[in-house]
Design an enzyme around this catalytic site. Structure first.
Site, PDB file in Angstrom:
ATOM      1  CB  CYS A 159      -0.947   0.001   1.189  1.00 45.44           C
ATOM      2  SG  CYS A 159      -2.125  -1.359   1.135  1.00 45.44           S
ATOM      3  CG  ASN A 189      -6.441  -0.672   0.992  1.00 48.86           C
ATOM      4  OD1 ASN A 189      -5.755  -0.228   0.080  1.00 48.86           O
ATOM      5  ND2 ASN A 189      -5.920  -1.110   2.124  1.00 48.86           N
ATOM      6  CG  HIS A 245      -3.073   3.744   1.754  1.00 44.54           C
ATOM      7  ND1 HIS A 245      -3.545   3.275   0.546  1.00 44.54           N
ATOM      8  CD2 HIS A 245      -3.162   2.704   2.632  1.00 44.54           C
ATOM      9  CE1 HIS A 245      -3.887   2.005   0.689  1.00 44.54           C
ATOM     10  NE2 HIS A 245      -3.667   1.632   1.932  1.00 44.54           N
TER      11      HIS A 245
HETATM   12  N1  ACO Z   1     -18.324  -8.810   8.650  1.00 47.15           N
HETATM   13  C1  ACO Z   1     -18.871  -9.069   9.841  1.00 47.15           C
HETATM   14  N2  ACO Z   1     -18.126  -9.417  10.911  1.00 47.15           N
HETATM   15  C2  ACO Z   1     -16.798  -9.486  10.756  1.00 47.15           C
HETATM   16  C3  ACO Z   1     -16.176  -9.213   9.522  1.00 47.15           C
HETATM   17  C4  ACO Z   1     -17.003  -8.862   8.441  1.00 47.15           C
HETATM   18  N3  ACO Z   1     -16.499  -8.554   7.228  1.00 47.15           N
HETATM   19  N4  ACO Z   1     -14.844  -9.364   9.677  1.00 47.15           N
HETATM   20  C5  ACO Z   1     -14.621  -9.696  10.946  1.00 47.15           C
HETATM   21  N5  ACO Z   1     -15.805  -9.787  11.615  1.00 47.15           N
HETATM   22  C6  ACO Z   1     -16.033 -10.116  13.000  1.00 47.15           C
HETATM   23  C7  ACO Z   1     -14.911 -10.891  13.619  1.00 47.15           C
HETATM   24  O1  ACO Z   1     -15.021 -12.264  13.340  1.00 47.15           O
HETATM   25  C8  ACO Z   1     -15.063 -10.557  15.086  1.00 47.15           C
HETATM   26  O2  ACO Z   1     -16.085 -11.384  15.592  1.00 47.15           O
HETATM   27  P1  ACO Z   1     -15.973 -12.010  17.073  1.00 47.15           P
HETATM   28  O3  ACO Z   1     -15.904 -10.829  17.992  1.00 47.15           O
HETATM   29  O4  ACO Z   1     -17.221 -12.806  17.207  1.00 47.15           O
HETATM   30  O5  ACO Z   1     -14.707 -12.804  17.067  1.00 47.15           O
HETATM   31  C9  ACO Z   1     -15.589  -9.140  15.081  1.00 47.15           C
HETATM   32  O6  ACO Z   1     -16.099  -8.910  13.748  1.00 47.15           O
HETATM   33  C10 ACO Z   1     -14.527  -8.094  15.402  1.00 47.15           C
HETATM   34  O7  ACO Z   1     -13.373  -8.366  14.626  1.00 47.15           O
HETATM   35  P2  ACO Z   1     -12.078  -7.505  14.763  1.00 47.15           P
HETATM   36  O8  ACO Z   1     -11.026  -8.061  13.861  1.00 47.15           O
HETATM   37  O9  ACO Z   1     -11.749  -7.340  16.222  1.00 47.15           O
HETATM   38  O10 ACO Z   1     -12.590  -6.091  14.221  1.00 47.15           O
HETATM   39  P3  ACO Z   1     -11.859  -4.712  14.244  1.00 47.15           P
HETATM   40  O11 ACO Z   1     -12.664  -3.748  14.992  1.00 47.15           O
HETATM   41  O12 ACO Z   1     -10.406  -4.831  14.571  1.00 47.15           O
HETATM   42  O13 ACO Z   1     -11.957  -4.291  12.705  1.00 47.15           O
HETATM   43  C11 ACO Z   1     -10.589  -4.173  10.729  1.00 47.15           C
HETATM   44  C12 ACO Z   1     -11.335  -5.078  11.717  1.00 47.15           C
HETATM   45  C13 ACO Z   1     -11.622  -3.323   9.996  1.00 47.15           C
HETATM   46  C14 ACO Z   1      -9.874  -5.069   9.758  1.00 47.15           C
HETATM   47  C15 ACO Z   1      -9.620  -3.270  11.498  1.00 47.15           C
HETATM   48  O14 ACO Z   1      -8.807  -4.016  12.368  1.00 47.15           O
HETATM   49  C16 ACO Z   1      -8.748  -2.492  10.588  1.00 47.15           C
HETATM   50  O15 ACO Z   1      -9.205  -1.598   9.885  1.00 47.15           O
HETATM   51  N6  ACO Z   1      -7.426  -2.774  10.562  1.00 47.15           N
HETATM   52  C17 ACO Z   1      -6.530  -2.135   9.654  1.00 47.15           C
HETATM   53  C18 ACO Z   1      -6.466  -3.018   8.473  1.00 47.15           C
HETATM   54  C19 ACO Z   1      -6.193  -2.296   7.205  1.00 47.15           C
HETATM   55  O16 ACO Z   1      -6.493  -1.132   7.035  1.00 47.15           O
HETATM   56  N7  ACO Z   1      -5.634  -3.048   6.290  1.00 47.15           N
HETATM   57  C20 ACO Z   1      -5.402  -2.562   4.991  1.00 47.15           C
HETATM   58  C21 ACO Z   1      -4.058  -2.860   4.544  1.00 47.15           C
HETATM   59  S1  ACO Z   1      -2.860  -2.031   5.472  1.00 47.15           S
HETATM   60  C22 ACO Z   1      -3.044  -0.496   5.144  1.00 47.15           C
HETATM   61  O17 ACO Z   1      -3.418  -0.173   4.069  1.00 47.15           O
HETATM   62  C23 ACO Z   1      -2.776   0.505   6.199  1.00 47.15           C
END
Ligand code: ACO
Length: 324
Positions: free
Chosen positions: A114, A281, A251
């Protein structure tokens, strides 16, 4: 007089098919509400069957050259940031070079996930400052849809496909903040987090391409602090305050990360260009896509001061301060 890389054109390309969160909820166990709340994403574009990264990159590059009013044959450098090349080799950049009808100069790919556009921009800027190139195409292009595990709801809802490009031309500057063009770039990486955001395959490790695997919370935690650090570094290097910026062109991974970065810069949220809601993204493409949109709709005007920043797998991260 100093040599500066003037940014003289920008172009973008998005595949025709837009896929909404509701569409995705038909394929995996997710909901519009969950995706919007956690990421700010509402829809993304997905490349058509047979449409490759080089197709997207070529379209964006052509648009950027048209926007700059520069003939392709004047380009003597193409640097293309991508994680999803058409083939393991040769570089996708040379395919784009050939399609543009360019037969001289050099073209190569950069792999910084990214952060790919910021890395490519920094490399091209250094070529220009050293006099090794005069007119550069800097492209960010990715078809992440091809390396997603469409059964994995924790990753497949976050990404989209697209491409963006800018044209840089060697120009003059005084070494002042008022100079046009790229004023500074800063790049960083730390391989200790290699596995936090990676594919589970690759030509040398498994002979397969693999799919995206991500520790979302770890990425989120690092993104907020690394992006704030690199933004502060860019401001300090140029002796300015965040309030002097006209626009943050970040980004586009997650709306919460963008808003947190803008807040740390003391910028009102409306000064951050946001496209993550309708692009998702798009990895290396996200910054030039956001730039192209804000230039086309008149928000970004000639002379505006822009801070671009990104973080991606590796981890890699970086910034560019640009006078548009
Ligand atoms: N739909 C519904 N539920 C979901 C989904 C989905 N798509 N994905 C995960 N869940 C569930 C999980 O299973 C979990 O359930 P549980 O509590 O029963 O176990 C719950 O939602 C919470 O999951 P978390 O992973 O704790 O959710 P979080 O609040 O951390 O959000 C996310 C996840 C959006 C990925 C966040 O961590 C994030 O934005 N991280 C940065 C990732 C990113 O931006 N990556 C891009 C590449 S790197 C970059 O570009 C910077």
């Amino acid at each position: 007089m100093l040599v500066r890389s003037h940014m003289v054109g920008v172009g973008a390309y998005l595949p025709a098919q837009a896929v909404s969160n509701h569409d995705l909820a038909q394929r995996v166990d997710t909901s519009d509400e969950w995706i919007v709340q956690r990421s700010g994403i509402r829809s993304r574009h997905i490349a058509a069957e047979g449409e490759t990264t080089s197709d997207l990159a070529f379209a964006a590059a052509k648009a950027a050259l048209e926007n700059a009013g520069i003939p392709a044959e004047r380009v003597d450098l193409i640097v293309l940031g991508t994680t999803t090349p058409d083939h393991t080799f040769p570089a996708t950049a040379v395919k784009v070079q050939a399609r543009l009808g360019i037969t001289s100069g050099c073209a190569f790919d950069i792999q910084a996930v990214c952060s790919g556009f910021i890395y490519a921009l920094s490399v091209a800027d250094n070529f220009i400052r050293l006099g090794q190139a005069k007119t550069a195409l800097v492209i960010g292009a990715d078809t992440f849809s091809r390396i997603l595990d469409w059964q994995d709801r924790t990753t497949c809802v976050l990404f989209g496909d697209g491409a963006g490009a800018v044209v840089l031309e060697a120009g003059e500057g005084q070494g002042e903040l008022s100079d046009r063009g790229v004023l500074s770039t800063h790049l960083h990486s730390d391989g200790r987090q290699y596995d936090s955001l990676a594919t589970d395959g690759g030509p040398s490790a498994t002979r397969t391409v693999g799919s995206v695997r991500m520790n979302g919370q770890e990425v989120f935690r690092h993104a907020v602090s690394r992006l704030s650090e690199v933004a502060a570094e860019a401001l300090a290097a140029n002796g300015i305050d965040g309030r002097q910026l006209d626009w943050l062109v970040p980004h586009q991974a997650n709306l919460r990360i963008i808003e947190a970065t803008a807040k740390k810069l003391k910028l009102p949220p409306e000064k951050a260009v946001v496209t993550v809601d309708h692009h998702g993204n798009t990895s290396a493409a996200s910054i030039p896509l956001a730039l192209a949109e804000a230039v086309a709709d008149g928000r970004i005007k000639r002379g505006d001061l822009l801070l671009m920043e990104a973080m991606g797998g590796g981890f890699t991260w970086g910034s560019a301060l640009v006078r548009w």
